[in-house]
Design a protein around this motif. Structure first.
Motif, PDB file in Angstrom:
ATOM      1  N   VAL A   1     -54.880   9.460  41.560  1.00 39.31           N
ATOM      2  CA  VAL A   1     -53.831   8.450  41.403  1.00 39.31           C
ATOM      3  C   VAL A   1     -53.988   7.686  40.087  1.00 39.31           C
ATOM      4  O   VAL A   1     -53.007   7.235  39.497  1.00 39.31           O
ATOM      5  CB  VAL A   1     -53.839   7.481  42.598  1.00 39.31           C
ATOM      6  CG1 VAL A   1     -52.740   6.438  42.475  1.00 39.31           C
ATOM      7  CG2 VAL A   1     -53.678   8.255  43.904  1.00 39.31           C
ATOM      8  N   GLY A   2     -55.204   7.546  39.627  1.00 36.12           N
ATOM      9  CA  GLY A   2     -55.463   6.819  38.387  1.00 36.12           C
ATOM     10  C   GLY A   2     -56.837   7.177  37.859  1.00 36.12           C
ATOM     11  O   GLY A   2     -57.447   8.166  38.280  1.00 36.12           O
ATOM     12  N   ILE A   3     -57.332   6.353  36.935  1.00 39.52           N
ATOM     13  CA  ILE A   3     -58.652   6.550  36.344  1.00 39.52           C
ATOM     14  C   ILE A   3     -59.485   5.306  36.618  1.00 39.52           C
ATOM     15  O   ILE A   3     -59.041   4.185  36.338  1.00 39.52           O
ATOM     16  CB  ILE A   3     -58.560   6.785  34.828  1.00 39.52           C
ATOM     17  CG1 ILE A   3     -57.604   7.945  34.516  1.00 39.52           C
ATOM     18  CG2 ILE A   3     -59.935   7.083  34.245  1.00 39.52           C
ATOM     19  CD1 ILE A   3     -57.373   8.153  33.026  1.00 39.52           C
ATOM     20  N   PRO A   4     -60.702   5.447  37.158  1.00 37.93           N
ATOM     21  CA  PRO A   4     -61.547   4.275  37.402  1.00 37.93           C
ATOM     22  C   PRO A   4     -61.755   3.480  36.122  1.00 37.93           C
ATOM     23  O   PRO A   4     -62.084   4.042  35.068  1.00 37.93           O
ATOM     24  CB  PRO A   4     -62.862   4.890  37.894  1.00 37.93           C
ATOM     25  CG  PRO A   4     -62.454   6.196  38.498  1.00 37.93           C
ATOM     26  CD  PRO A   4     -61.332   6.702  37.627  1.00 37.93           C
ATOM     27  N   TYR A   5     -61.540   2.165  36.225  1.00 35.95           N
ATOM     28  CA  TYR A   5     -61.689   1.294  35.054  1.00 35.95           C
ATOM     29  C   TYR A   5     -62.739   0.218  35.275  1.00 35.95           C
ATOM     30  O   TYR A   5     -63.540  -0.064  34.390  1.00 35.95           O
ATOM     31  CB  TYR A   5     -60.349   0.652  34.715  1.00 35.95           C
ATOM     32  CG  TYR A   5     -60.372  -0.188  33.456  1.00 35.95           C
ATOM     33  CD1 TYR A   5     -60.794   0.372  32.243  1.00 35.95           C
ATOM     34  CD2 TYR A   5     -59.969  -1.518  33.461  1.00 35.95           C
ATOM     35  CE1 TYR A   5     -60.821  -0.390  31.074  1.00 35.95           C
ATOM     36  CE2 TYR A   5     -59.983  -2.277  32.298  1.00 35.95           C
ATOM     37  CZ  TYR A   5     -60.408  -1.715  31.109  1.00 35.95           C
ATOM     38  OH  TYR A   5     -60.431  -2.467  29.953  1.00 35.95           O
ATOM     39  N   SER A   6     -62.725  -0.391  36.444  1.00 37.91           N
ATOM     40  CA  SER A   6     -63.654  -1.472  36.740  1.00 37.91           C
ATOM     41  C   SER A   6     -64.490  -1.088  37.948  1.00 37.91           C
ATOM     42  O   SER A   6     -63.939  -0.732  38.992  1.00 37.91           O
ATOM     43  CB  SER A   6     -62.900  -2.772  37.056  1.00 37.91           C
ATOM     44  OG  SER A   6     -62.036  -3.122  36.000  1.00 37.91           O
ATOM     45  N   LEU A   7     -65.784  -1.161  37.815  1.00 38.90           N
ATOM     46  CA  LEU A   7     -66.688  -0.932  38.935  1.00 38.90           C
ATOM     47  C   LEU A   7     -67.577  -2.151  39.094  1.00 38.90           C
ATOM     48  O   LEU A   7     -68.183  -2.620  38.128  1.00 38.90           O
ATOM     49  CB  LEU A   7     -67.561   0.306  38.695  1.00 38.90           C
ATOM     50  CG  LEU A   7     -66.882   1.674  38.743  1.00 38.90           C
ATOM     51  CD1 LEU A   7     -67.909   2.766  38.466  1.00 38.90           C
ATOM     52  CD2 LEU A   7     -66.231   1.911  40.102  1.00 38.90           C
ATOM     53  N   SER A   8     -67.623  -2.655  40.299  1.00 42.09           N
ATOM     54  CA  SER A   8     -68.482  -3.805  40.537  1.00 42.09           C
ATOM     55  C   SER A   8     -69.051  -3.749  41.934  1.00 42.09           C
ATOM     56  O   SER A   8     -68.575  -3.003  42.793  1.00 42.09           O
ATOM     57  CB  SER A   8     -67.706  -5.117  40.352  1.00 42.09           C
ATOM     58  OG  SER A   8     -66.724  -5.266  41.362  1.00 42.09           O
ATOM     59  N   SER A   9     -70.072  -4.532  42.154  1.00 49.09           N
ATOM     60  CA  SER A   9     -70.627  -4.734  43.485  1.00 49.09           C
ATOM     61  C   SER A   9     -71.030  -6.195  43.585  1.00 49.09           C
ATOM     62  O   SER A   9     -71.225  -6.870  42.575  1.00 49.09           O
ATOM     63  CB  SER A   9     -71.827  -3.808  43.716  1.00 49.09           C
ATOM     64  OG  SER A   9     -72.831  -4.029  42.746  1.00 49.09           O
ATOM     65  N   PRO A  10     -71.131  -6.717  44.794  1.00 49.02           N
ATOM     66  CA  PRO A  10     -71.510  -8.120  44.942  1.00 49.02           C
ATOM     67  C   PRO A  10     -73.004  -8.314  44.721  1.00 49.02           C
ATOM     68  O   PRO A  10     -73.819  -7.490  45.147  1.00 49.02           O
ATOM     69  CB  PRO A  10     -71.112  -8.439  46.384  1.00 49.02           C
ATOM     70  CG  PRO A  10     -71.171  -7.127  47.093  1.00 49.02           C
ATOM     71  CD  PRO A  10     -70.805  -6.082  46.083  1.00 49.02           C
ATOM     72  N   VAL A  11     -73.347  -9.397  44.051  1.00 50.18           N
ATOM     73  CA  VAL A  11     -74.744  -9.767  43.845  1.00 50.18           C
ATOM     74  C   VAL A  11     -74.923 -11.222  44.262  1.00 50.18           C
ATOM     75  O   VAL A  11     -73.946 -11.952  44.478  1.00 50.18           O
ATOM     76  CB  VAL A  11     -75.184  -9.582  42.373  1.00 50.18           C
ATOM     77  CG1 VAL A  11     -75.106  -8.124  41.958  1.00 50.18           C
ATOM     78  CG2 VAL A  11     -74.352 -10.460  41.433  1.00 50.18           C
ATOM     79  N   LEU A  12     -76.166 -11.639  44.379  1.00 52.45           N
ATOM     80  CA  LEU A  12     -76.466 -13.026  44.734  1.00 52.45           C
ATOM     81  C   LEU A  12     -77.008 -13.732  43.495  1.00 52.45           C
ATOM     82  O   LEU A  12     -78.077 -13.398  42.996  1.00 52.45           O
ATOM     83  CB  LEU A  12     -77.490 -13.075  45.865  1.00 52.45           C
ATOM     84  CG  LEU A  12     -77.735 -14.451  46.493  1.00 52.45           C
ATOM     85  CD1 LEU A  12     -76.488 -14.939  47.228  1.00 52.45           C
ATOM     86  CD2 LEU A  12     -78.933 -14.406  47.439  1.00 52.45           C
TER      87      LEU A  12
END
Length: 438
Positions: A159-170
Motif C-alpha cells: 500500500v505504501g513505503i515504510p517511512y517512520s518506525l518507532s517504539s515506546p520507550v521510558l
C-alpha cells in the motif's frame, strides 16, 4: 489496486467533520515566476502529515523547502493534520467527499487496512515501473523484506513505503529519581513502576509517570499486550481478557487511587515531564529530540518495561507514505519527492529531527547518514535494541476502523476518569467493536 470510499461514509464524514482548510487540496499546477520574471509552471502536490512542530514538523518543513529549492519543476505543499493518524483519515474522508485529494499521505500502521479498503492509492512498484523504470529495484535495493511487509495490507498488497518506525520507550528524569533515593537507571517492569511512583510522590511531591494519551491507542496496546493480552484474535477484538484487565487496572489505580500517574492530553503530558513535574514518561522515541532539547535536567531513555515474568510486545509506531494522486503528472511528481525523502542524507535528517528509527538500509552505518550521530547520542539505543520485540500495530479491518478506534479512546477516558470500572468498560467496548466488525 484501488479502493473507493463508500458514499455513506463520505456523507457521514462531511456532516460530522466538515471540510476545514482543504480548499488548496487538488488545486491546479502553480504558476510561478522564475528569476528572470518569466512565467514557469510547476506541478503542485500536497503532502499530508501528522507531525506537529514538537514531533518532526520543523524537519518536514526543512525537507519540503530543500526539495522545492533543489529543482524547478515540482512544488510540494506540506499540510499538518492534527489528532494524529485518525485525524488525517477523517480529513481524507472530507477531502474526497468534496472531490479533492492530497497526493502523498502519511498513513499510520493502525489504519493500513482501513486506508487500503476505503481510498484510492497507487502501489509504489507500479508507480516506479510507469515513471522511473531505471530504478525498478528501488524497493528491494533499499528495504529489508520484513520492513516492506509492514506496509502490506491483509491481501498482501504493498500500500505504501515504510517511512517512520518507532517504539515506546521510558524517559527518566534522573535528578528526580535520585532526589527520591531511587536507582537512577529506572525500573524494568510495570509492577516496579507502580511501586517507585509511590516513592516519588511521597519523597518529592511530583508525579511518578505519564503514559502518553494521544488520539490513538498505540501505547495502550503496548502496555496490555506486554502483559499477554491480544487486541485482536482471529479477526475479533479480544483485549478484555484477564491479562488486559490486569494491565488497565494497574494504570487506572496509579491515576485514581495512588494519584501517582497523570491523566492529561499528550502535549500537556510531555510538557509536564519537560518542566520536571513528573519523573517518567512512557512515549514514543519520536519525541526524543523534543524532550532532549528542552529538558534542563539529567535525562535518559530506557527500553520499554515488561511485566514480571513476561516479554514486552511493542506495536510498531510511525507510518508509511502512500501516493494518492489522481493523475499521471502528479503521480510522477509525488514519486520524485518520495525518492528525495528516502535518500540516506534525508533519512538521517528525519531521524535526527525526530527520533524515528530509519526504515531503509545503509542509513545507520553511513558517514552521510547516522553513523556519527548514533555514536554520540545514546538515547536512540533503547529503540534500536528493542526492535526484536516489535509487533504490528493493530489495524481494525473494514469500514468501521475509525469508529472502533474511537470506542477505544472513549473507553480510556471512562476508565481513567473513574466514570466506569475497568471490567465493565472493557467488556462493553469489546462487545461493541465486535458488533461493528460482524
Amino acid at each position: 489496486m484501488k479502493k473507493i470510499l463508500k458514499k455513506s461514509i463520505l456523507l457521514i464524514s462531511v456532516l460530522n467533520i466538515g471540510i476545514v482548510s482543504l480548499t488548496a487540496c487538488g488545486s491546479s499546477d502553480a504558476n510561478i515566476k522564475d528569476t528572470e520574471g518569466k512565467s514557469s509552471e510547476r506541478v503542485k502536490i500536497e503532502y499530508w502529515h501528522v507531525n506537529a512542530d514538537t514531533q518532526g514538523g520543523k524537519t518536514v518543513k526543512e525537507l519540503v523547502e530543500g526539495f522545492n529549492k533543489s529543482q524547478d519543476e515540482i512544488e510540494v505543499v506540506e499540510k499538518y493534520n492534527p489528532d494524529m493518524y485518525k485525524g488525517l483519515m477523517q480529513n481524507m474522508q472530507a477531502s474526497i467527499a468534496s472531490g479533492m485529494s492530497p497526493d502523498i499521505v502519511q498513513v499510520g500502521w493502525a489504519f493500513l487496512d482501513y486506508f487500503s479498503e476505503n481510498f484510492e492509492y497507487s502501489e509504489p512498484q507500479e508507480i516506479i515501473e510507469e515513471f522511473d523504470k531505471e530504478n525498478s529495484s528501488f524497493l528491494t535495493d533499499n528495504f529489508l523484506p520484513n520492513i516492506l511487509d509492514l506496509a502490506k495490507n491483509k491481501d498482501g498488497k504493498q500500500v505504501g513505503i515504510p517511512y517512520s518506525l518507532s517504539s515506546p520507550v521510558l524517559y527518566l528524569n534522573k535528578d528526580l529519581l535520585k532526589e527520591a533515593g531511587l536507582d537512577e537507571n529506572g525500573p524494568t517492569t510495570w509492577e516496579e513502576i507502580k511501586n517507585i511512583s509511590k516513592t516519588i510522590k511521597e519523597k518529592t511531591g511530583k508525579y511518578g509517570i505519564y503514559i502518553q494519551e494521544p488520539m490513538d491507542n498505540w501505547a495502550t496496546q503496548a502496555v496490555l499486550e506486554s502483559n499477554g493480552a491480544k487486541f485482536i484474535t482471529d479477526g475479533k477484538a479480544s483485549f478484555a481478557s484477564k491479562e488486559g484487565k490486569e494491565a488497565y487496572s494497574l494504570w487506572a489505580d496509579m491515576v485514581l487511587e495512588d494519584e501517582t500517574a497523570l491523566n492529561i492530553g499528550w502535549e500537556e503530558g510531555i510538557q509536564s515531564f519537560i518542566r520536571g513535574d513528573v519523573a517518567m514518561i512512557y512515549t514514543t522515541i519520536a519525541q526524543r529530540n523534543n524532550i532532549q532539547s528542552n529538558s534542563d535536567f539529567e535525562i535518559t531513555a530506557i527500553e520499554s518495561p515488561s511485566w514480571e515474568g513476561k516479554e514486552a510486545r511493542l506495536p510498531a509506531g510511525g507510518a508509511m507514505l502512500s501516493i494518492t494522486s489522481t493523475n499521471d503528472e502528479k503521480k510522477a511528481a509525488s514519486w520524485e519527492f518520495i525518492k528525495y525523502l528516502y535518500s540516506v542524507e534525508n533519512m538521517a535528517k528525519w531521524t535526527i529531527g525526530t527520533g524515528y528509527v530509519p526504515p531503509r538500509k545503509y542509513v545507520a552505518e553511513s558517514e552521510d547518514g547516522l553513523k556519527k550521530f548514533l555514536e554520540e547520542n545514546t538515547m536512540m539505543k533503547p529503540a534500536i535494541e528493542q526492535m526484536d520485540k516489535v509487533i504490528p500495530w493493530v489495524s481494525f479491518p473494514g469500514n468501521s476502523g475509525l469508529e472502533a478506534e474511537q470506542k477505544l479512546l472513549d473507553m480510556r477516558d471512562q476508565i481513567l476518569t473513574g466514570k466506569v470500572d475497568v471490567d465493565e468498560a472493557m467488556d462493553k467496548t469489546q462487545e461493541e467493536i465486535n458488533k461493528l466488525l460482524d
